[in-house]
Design a protein around this motif. Sequence first.
Motif, PDB file in Angstrom:
ATOM      1  N   GLU A 112      -4.443  20.480 -20.495  1.00  0.00           N
ATOM      2  CA  GLU A 112      -5.246  19.565 -19.941  1.00  0.00           C
ATOM      3  C   GLU A 112      -6.610  19.316 -20.811  1.00  0.00           C
ATOM      4  O   GLU A 112      -7.152  18.306 -20.444  1.00  0.00           O
ATOM      5  CB  GLU A 112      -5.541  19.936 -18.301  1.00  0.00           C
ATOM      6  N   SER A 113      -6.985  20.323 -21.658  1.00  0.00           N
ATOM      7  CA  SER A 113      -8.012  20.059 -22.542  1.00  0.00           C
ATOM      8  C   SER A 113      -7.688  20.583 -23.860  1.00  0.00           C
ATOM      9  O   SER A 113      -6.783  21.221 -24.135  1.00  0.00           O
ATOM     10  CB  SER A 113      -9.132  20.893 -22.002  1.00  0.00           C
ATOM     11  N   LEU A 114      -8.327  19.970 -24.780  1.00  0.00           N
ATOM     12  CA  LEU A 114      -8.304  20.328 -26.391  1.00  0.00           C
ATOM     13  C   LEU A 114      -8.394  21.921 -26.448  1.00  0.00           C
ATOM     14  O   LEU A 114      -7.660  22.722 -27.128  1.00  0.00           O
ATOM     15  CB  LEU A 114      -9.174  19.543 -27.176  1.00  0.00           C
ATOM     16  N   GLU A 115      -9.488  22.571 -25.813  1.00  0.00           N
ATOM     17  CA  GLU A 115      -9.767  24.079 -25.776  1.00  0.00           C
ATOM     18  C   GLU A 115      -8.378  24.623 -25.232  1.00  0.00           C
ATOM     19  O   GLU A 115      -8.087  25.605 -25.851  1.00  0.00           O
ATOM     20  CB  GLU A 115     -10.892  24.424 -25.260  1.00  0.00           C
ATOM     21  N   ALA A 116      -8.107  24.443 -24.220  1.00  0.00           N
ATOM     22  CA  ALA A 116      -6.766  25.005 -23.579  1.00  0.00           C
ATOM     23  C   ALA A 116      -5.682  24.852 -24.507  1.00  0.00           C
ATOM     24  O   ALA A 116      -4.860  25.791 -24.527  1.00  0.00           O
ATOM     25  CB  ALA A 116      -6.707  24.531 -22.118  1.00  0.00           C
ATOM     26  N   LEU A 117      -5.429  23.723 -24.973  1.00  0.00           N
ATOM     27  CA  LEU A 117      -4.499  23.421 -26.089  1.00  0.00           C
ATOM     28  C   LEU A 117      -4.563  24.248 -27.243  1.00  0.00           C
ATOM     29  O   LEU A 117      -3.559  25.089 -27.689  1.00  0.00           O
ATOM     30  CB  LEU A 117      -4.387  22.043 -26.514  1.00  0.00           C
ATOM     31  N   LEU A 118      -5.877  24.301 -27.714  1.00  0.00           N
ATOM     32  CA  LEU A 118      -5.811  25.579 -29.046  1.00  0.00           C
ATOM     33  C   LEU A 118      -5.349  26.697 -28.500  1.00  0.00           C
ATOM     34  O   LEU A 118      -4.770  27.702 -29.262  1.00  0.00           O
ATOM     35  CB  LEU A 118      -7.256  25.127 -29.634  1.00  0.00           C
ATOM     36  N   PHE A 119      -6.027  27.316 -27.360  1.00  0.00           N
ATOM     37  CA  PHE A 119      -5.653  28.537 -26.859  1.00  0.00           C
ATOM     38  C   PHE A 119      -4.167  28.916 -26.439  1.00  0.00           C
ATOM     39  O   PHE A 119      -3.720  29.790 -27.211  1.00  0.00           O
ATOM     40  CB  PHE A 119      -6.457  28.812 -25.456  1.00  0.00           C
ATOM     41  N   ASP A 120      -3.600  27.799 -25.973  1.00  0.00           N
ATOM     42  CA  ASP A 120      -2.188  28.055 -25.623  1.00  0.00           C
ATOM     43  C   ASP A 120      -1.310  27.903 -26.807  1.00  0.00           C
ATOM     44  O   ASP A 120      -0.445  28.672 -27.214  1.00  0.00           O
ATOM     45  CB  ASP A 120      -1.654  26.907 -24.713  1.00  0.00           C
ATOM     46  N   TYR A 121      -1.639  27.179 -27.753  1.00  0.00           N
ATOM     47  CA  TYR A 121      -0.946  27.064 -29.285  1.00  0.00           C
ATOM     48  C   TYR A 121      -1.103  28.287 -29.903  1.00  0.00           C
ATOM     49  O   TYR A 121       0.096  28.852 -30.438  1.00  0.00           O
ATOM     50  CB  TYR A 121      -1.535  25.875 -30.010  1.00  0.00           C
ATOM     51  N   LEU A 122      -2.177  28.854 -30.089  1.00  0.00           N
ATOM     52  CA  LEU A 122      -2.453  30.260 -30.714  1.00  0.00           C
ATOM     53  C   LEU A 122      -1.957  31.544 -29.971  1.00  0.00           C
ATOM     54  O   LEU A 122      -1.096  32.296 -30.916  1.00  0.00           O
ATOM     55  CB  LEU A 122      -3.830  30.563 -30.939  1.00  0.00           C
ATOM     56  N   ASP A 123      -1.895  31.507 -28.674  1.00  0.00           N
ATOM     57  CA  ASP A 123      -1.189  32.266 -27.938  1.00  0.00           C
ATOM     58  C   ASP A 123       0.376  32.227 -27.895  1.00  0.00           C
ATOM     59  O   ASP A 123       0.983  33.404 -28.152  1.00  0.00           O
ATOM     60  CB  ASP A 123      -1.435  32.052 -26.306  1.00  0.00           C
ATOM     61  N   GLU A 124       0.719  31.004 -28.250  1.00  0.00           N
ATOM     62  CA  GLU A 124       2.267  30.934 -28.446  1.00  0.00           C
ATOM     63  C   GLU A 124       2.666  31.519 -30.013  1.00  0.00           C
ATOM     64  O   GLU A 124       3.894  32.103 -30.061  1.00  0.00           O
ATOM     65  CB  GLU A 124       2.746  29.527 -28.425  1.00  0.00           C
ATOM     66  N   CYS A 125       1.849  31.606 -30.913  1.00  0.00           N
ATOM     67  CA  CYS A 125       1.926  32.174 -32.526  1.00  0.00           C
ATOM     68  C   CYS A 125       2.135  33.572 -31.936  1.00  0.00           C
ATOM     69  O   CYS A 125       2.996  34.174 -32.812  1.00  0.00           O
ATOM     70  CB  CYS A 125       0.698  31.686 -33.174  1.00  0.00           C
ATOM     71  N   ILE A 126       1.238  34.272 -31.269  1.00  0.00           N
ATOM     72  CA  ILE A 126       1.226  35.546 -31.004  1.00  0.00           C
ATOM     73  C   ILE A 126       2.543  36.128 -30.238  1.00  0.00           C
ATOM     74  O   ILE A 126       2.904  37.182 -30.567  1.00  0.00           O
ATOM     75  CB  ILE A 126       0.017  36.008 -30.216  1.00  0.00           C
ATOM     76  N   TYR A 127       2.918  35.137 -29.400  1.00  0.00           N
ATOM     77  CA  TYR A 127       4.261  35.273 -28.548  1.00  0.00           C
ATOM     78  C   TYR A 127       5.279  35.210 -29.479  1.00  0.00           C
ATOM     79  O   TYR A 127       6.277  36.246 -29.364  1.00  0.00           O
ATOM     80  CB  TYR A 127       4.060  34.197 -27.271  1.00  0.00           C
ATOM     81  N   GLU A 128       5.527  34.276 -30.188  1.00  0.00           N
ATOM     82  CA  GLU A 128       6.461  34.276 -31.639  1.00  0.00           C
ATOM     83  C   GLU A 128       6.616  35.723 -32.122  1.00  0.00           C
ATOM     84  O   GLU A 128       7.669  36.327 -32.445  1.00  0.00           O
ATOM     85  CB  GLU A 128       6.312  33.284 -32.389  1.00  0.00           C
TER      86      GLU A 128
END
Length: 160
Positions: A78-94
């Motif tokens: 819903e926000s750019l900050e949340a998007l950046l957080f979720d994207y980086l979290d996905e990298c750690i998940y991978e």
Amino acid sequence: MSDELDRTLDADDPSGADAGSDARGQFELREHTADVAVAATADSLGEVFAAVAEGLTAAMCDSVPDTGDRFTVRVRAESLEALLFDYLDECIYERDVRGVLPVDHRATVWREGAEWAVEASARGVPLSAVTARDVKAVTYSEMDLAETEDGWRAYVVFDV
């Protein structure tokens, strides 16, 4: 990490949204109490997302071999900050689930209605091929993402 580290990122855009731009995002690792922070700048949103992800990679590993297959990550928020957080979290998940170190990040960011979206790719280097330090998580602590006269800047703290 006693020395600051500057690296340049080739920020190819998989969707062509930034086509024609030869811009490169840059990141810098910064000491941050018991954590590590990444400060990044770039001409576009996609490039700054990719530059922060490259900083995350550099925080985990000093040297990366030319192995691994590219994979795609798609995230909405819903926000750019949340998007950046979720994207980086996905990298750690991978890293944690697939056992790969994401490197050579490329990202495209756009707004779609009330949401923001990122489509990104990275090369997944098998963890068995690198000596990696543990980065536990991305945090919202001191997170900053802003448009500047010169493009975009981001600051993200990671829990180590």
